[in-house]
Design an enzyme around this catalytic site. Structure first.
Site, PDB file in Angstrom:
ATOM      1  N   PRO A   1       0.824  -1.220   0.000  1.00  0.00           N
ATOM      2  CA  PRO A   1       0.000   0.000   0.000  1.00  0.00           C
ATOM      3  C   PRO A   1       0.856   1.267   0.000  1.00  0.00           C
ATOM      4  CG  PRO A   1      -0.835  -1.577   1.620  1.00  0.00           C
ATOM      5  CD  PRO A   1       0.480  -2.115   1.121  1.00  0.00           C
TER       6      PRO A   1
ATOM      7  N   MET B   1     -21.440  25.742  32.343  1.00  0.00           N
ATOM      8  CA  MET B   1     -21.718  26.865  33.258  1.00  0.00           C
ATOM      9  C   MET B   1     -23.202  27.223  33.175  1.00  0.00           C
ATOM     10  SD  MET B   1     -20.213  30.738  33.148  1.00  0.00           S
ATOM     11  CE  MET B   1     -21.224  32.187  33.412  1.00  0.00           C
TER      12      MET B   1
ATOM     13  N   GLU C   1      -9.820  24.935  27.824  1.00  0.00           N
ATOM     14  CA  GLU C   1      -9.101  23.766  27.309  1.00  0.00           C
ATOM     15  C   GLU C   1      -8.335  24.084  26.025  1.00  0.00           C
ATOM     16  OE1 GLU C   1     -12.322  24.245  27.198  1.00  0.00           O
ATOM     17  OE2 GLU C   1     -13.321  23.266  25.503  1.00  0.00           O
TER      18      GLU C   1
ATOM     19  N   HIS D   1     -13.706  28.673  26.847  1.00  0.00           N
ATOM     20  CA  HIS D   1     -13.122  27.335  26.682  1.00  0.00           C
ATOM     21  C   HIS D   1     -11.645  27.330  27.064  1.00  0.00           C
ATOM     22  CE1 HIS D   1     -16.547  25.351  24.727  1.00  0.00           C
ATOM     23  NE2 HIS D   1     -16.829  26.566  24.290  1.00  0.00           N
TER      24      HIS D   1
ATOM     25  N   CYS E   1     -18.623  26.484  29.472  1.00  0.00           N
ATOM     26  CA  CYS E   1     -19.567  27.067  28.529  1.00  0.00           C
ATOM     27  C   CYS E   1     -20.980  26.560  28.802  1.00  0.00           C
ATOM     28  CB  CYS E   1     -19.091  26.811  27.101  1.00  0.00           C
ATOM     29  SG  CYS E   1     -19.720  28.011  25.937  1.00  0.00           S
TER      30      CYS E   1
HETATM   31  N1  GLN Z   1     -25.083  26.178  23.351  1.00  0.00           N
HETATM   32  C1  GLN Z   1     -24.522  27.171  24.210  1.00  0.00           C
HETATM   33  C2  GLN Z   1     -24.430  28.524  23.537  1.00  0.00           C
HETATM   34  O1  GLN Z   1     -24.476  28.610  22.352  1.00  0.00           O
HETATM   35  C3  GLN Z   1     -23.154  26.728  24.718  1.00  0.00           C
HETATM   36  C4  GLN Z   1     -22.114  26.694  23.659  1.00  0.00           C
HETATM   37  C5  GLN Z   1     -20.885  25.952  24.070  1.00  0.00           C
HETATM   38  O2  GLN Z   1     -20.895  25.225  25.062  1.00  0.00           O
HETATM   39  N2  GLN Z   1     -19.808  26.103  23.335  1.00  0.00           N
HETATM   40  O3  GLN Z   1     -24.268  29.509  24.216  1.00  0.00           O
END
Ligand code: GLN
Length: 542
Positions: free
Chosen positions: A189, A383, A516, A514, A380
């Site tokens: 391959p 929360m 992370e 975020h 996000c």
């Molecule tokens: N759905 C939610 C918003 O649009 C959270 C988005 C997310 O977690 N990135 O605010």
């Protein structure tokens, strides 16, 4: 003068090209060079922002607000260089740009064709990186032979010709599959894949051969012979237990030496890999283990929470512990008792998410964490769910919900219609486009003096990346704070809640951004370090 390295892939997808590119970037950096990595994605979407994480994995967001391919996350984690919008393009973006120019009459009446107009646009994308680093590494998404990737192959072929061998290099990543019946790793391959690449006019000078076991010298020699490549430039790239070992193993196999050899660079110092070695030592010799439950929705594709997994691992490295991640599909809590799944867990994390499915399960996980004093990290959506839980169960608002889910009830989470970006105001309507219209990228936040987060960050002002369309209603601040849920971070104008935390809980933090996305093995994010530290304390209690 900038040198360009193009990385293509053959045989199958998911070979770890992105990781390999990132690791090569880290190796060149460790030898004192500056590097920049970029990704050319042949799919037709303008960006991956609207793609399902089930199909494509996570959407990686940059400081400048681009929704990009998750490989940019690897690049940033391995090199520490913040990714930007112009590090990623797609067929959709290239065509959009060409068609806009056509509408503006910029081609002076010419017939618009793939060659030269599309290929020129691709070459311009690459050429604009000239001068931005000693080495620019361009990864081409997909697999050689894909219809979509043809214009990209043609463009990099032309670009390589224009630059010459002194300034350009093609590396091809292939697979040697193990055939149990024959008891052999097969080279055919790889031979075919190189042939395919050569038929596009591209001659790779280095082959990275992925395999799940050691490759015999004879086999490597055979590949070199059939593929017309120097013996020492056919490099085994074997599976390893941690991705952070990859720079070390590639170096041991000579990858960076051979790359420098291709460019005739003879005087580069050996790489300083001591920090990578330390990380790998810690990963392989943890002092203890913590169990973290990630209660989410896209839990059956590991790539959909790529940065999150890595950030948790970084938190573990910093605390010298192994982090075992238990993914729990939130909708199981619709039927099953949360305690059955969360008892004995040392930390609960509800990650980013979209849509109503699974939301009630996530809210139950929040309630468990709050009542049982288990460390909780809400990111996000996580929360937002923590705020709904508090409103319902502490503040006597039983119909508290988000306008993302339903028009009924009390909307404690609502659609953001405007916010400030720098000095400008951004506005959105209910019926706007879905692509690229969220509050995206880096925004500053101010931390409340004396709060837990202020202590964790050690600074009163932070900048973090966002990707959301809804927000916690600021008018709730007084009510929630009177029940112990503090708004410990807000936008500098004080209008948007960015961080919440409970005063009387061992570790309960929700963030609208975020974190992370900015965590790196060599520079772990303080929130993840602190969360895992709290989980370690919890593990001593339960
Ligand atoms: N759905 C939610 C918003 O649009 C959270 C988005 C997310 O977690 N990135 O605010």
């Amino acid at each position: 003068m900038t040198k360009f390295i193009f990385i293509t892939g053959g045989v199958v997808s998911s070979l770890g090209k992105g990781l390999g590119s990132a690791a090569l970037g880290a190796l060149l950096q460790a030898r004192g060079f500056t590097v920049r990595l970029c990704k050319l994605d042949p799919y037709l979407n303008v960006d991956p922002g609207t793609m399902s994480p089930f199909q494509h994995g996570e959407v990686y967001v940059t400081d400048d607000g681009a929704e990009t391919d998750l490989d940019l996350g690897h690049y940033e984690r391995f090199t520490g260089r913040p990714a930007v919008q112009s590090d990623n393009t797609t067929t959709g973006r290239i065509y959009t740009s060409v068609l806009q120019k056509e509408r503006r009459g910029e081609y002076l009446g010419a017939t618009i064709q793939v060659i030269p107009h599309i290929t020129n646009e691709i070459k311009d994308f690459i050429r604009e990186k000239d001068g931005s680093a000693d080495f620019v590494l361009c990864e081409i998404g997909g697999t050689v032979g894909d219809i979509e990737s043809l214009p990209f192959m043609e463009a990099i072929r032309q670009f390589g010709n224009e630059m010459g061998r002194e300034r350009s290099l093609f590396i091809h990543v292939t697979l040697l599959p193990w055939i149990p019946a024959a008891g052999e790793l097969k080279t055919k391959p790889t031979q075919h894949s190189v042939k395919e690449l050569m038929s596009a006019g591209i001659r790779p000078r280095i082959l990275l051969c992925r395999a799940d076991r050691p490759i015999e010298k004879d086999e490597l020699g055979k590949i070199a012979l059939f593929c017309n490549i120097d013996d020492n430039k056919v490099i085994p790239a074997l599976d390893v237990s941690s991705i952070y070992e990859v720079p070390l193993t590639y170096h041991a196999e000579g990858l960076d030496d051979q790359v420098l050899d291709c460019f005739g660079i003879k005087d580069a110092p050996p790489p300083d890999l001591s920090r990578w070695e330390q990380i790998v030592r810690r990963i392989k010799n943890p002092e203890s283990m913590v169990r973290i439950a990630v209660v989410g929705k896209y839990t059956n594709l590991a790539d959909s929470y790529k940065s999150l997994n890595e950030a948790l691992i970084h938190g573990g490295i910093a605390n010298k512990v192994k982090v075992e991640i238990n993914f729990i599909e939130a909708s199981v809590f619709d039927e099953e008792d949360v305690a059955v799944h969360l008892e004995g867990i040392h930390g609960i994390l509800v990650p980013g998410g979209f849509g109503q499915r699974g939301a009630e399960g996530k809210i139950k996980a929040v309630q468990f964490a709050r009542e049982r004093k288990t460390p909780y990290f809400g990111i996000c959506f996580g929360m937002q769910m923590a705020v709904i839980e508090a409103c319902r169960n502490l503040c006597n608002m039983p119909d508290a919900t988000s306008s993302e889910f339903t028009e009924e009830g009390t909307h404690v989470i609502g659609l953001m219609t405007e916010w400030t970006k720098g000095s400008a105001k951004e506005e959105r309507g209910v019926n706007g486009d879905l692509g690229g219209t969220m509050r995206l990228g880096a925004y500053p936040a101010r931390l409340a003096a004396g709060s837990r987060v202020a202590g964790i960050y050690g600074t009163p002002e932070i900048s973090e990346r966002h990707r959301h369309r809804y927000e916690v209603n600021m008018a709730l601040q007084e009510t929630l704070e009177s029940h112990g849920l503090i708004f410990s971070g807000t936008s500098p104008d004080g209008l948007l809640p960015e961080i919440i935390e409970y005063k009387d809980h061992p570790w309960f933090i929700g963030v609208q951004f975020h974190p992370e996305l900015k965590s790196k093995p060599l520079d772990p994010h303080p929130l993840f370090v602190s969360f895992i530290e709290a989980a370690v304390r919890q593990s001593r209690l339960v």
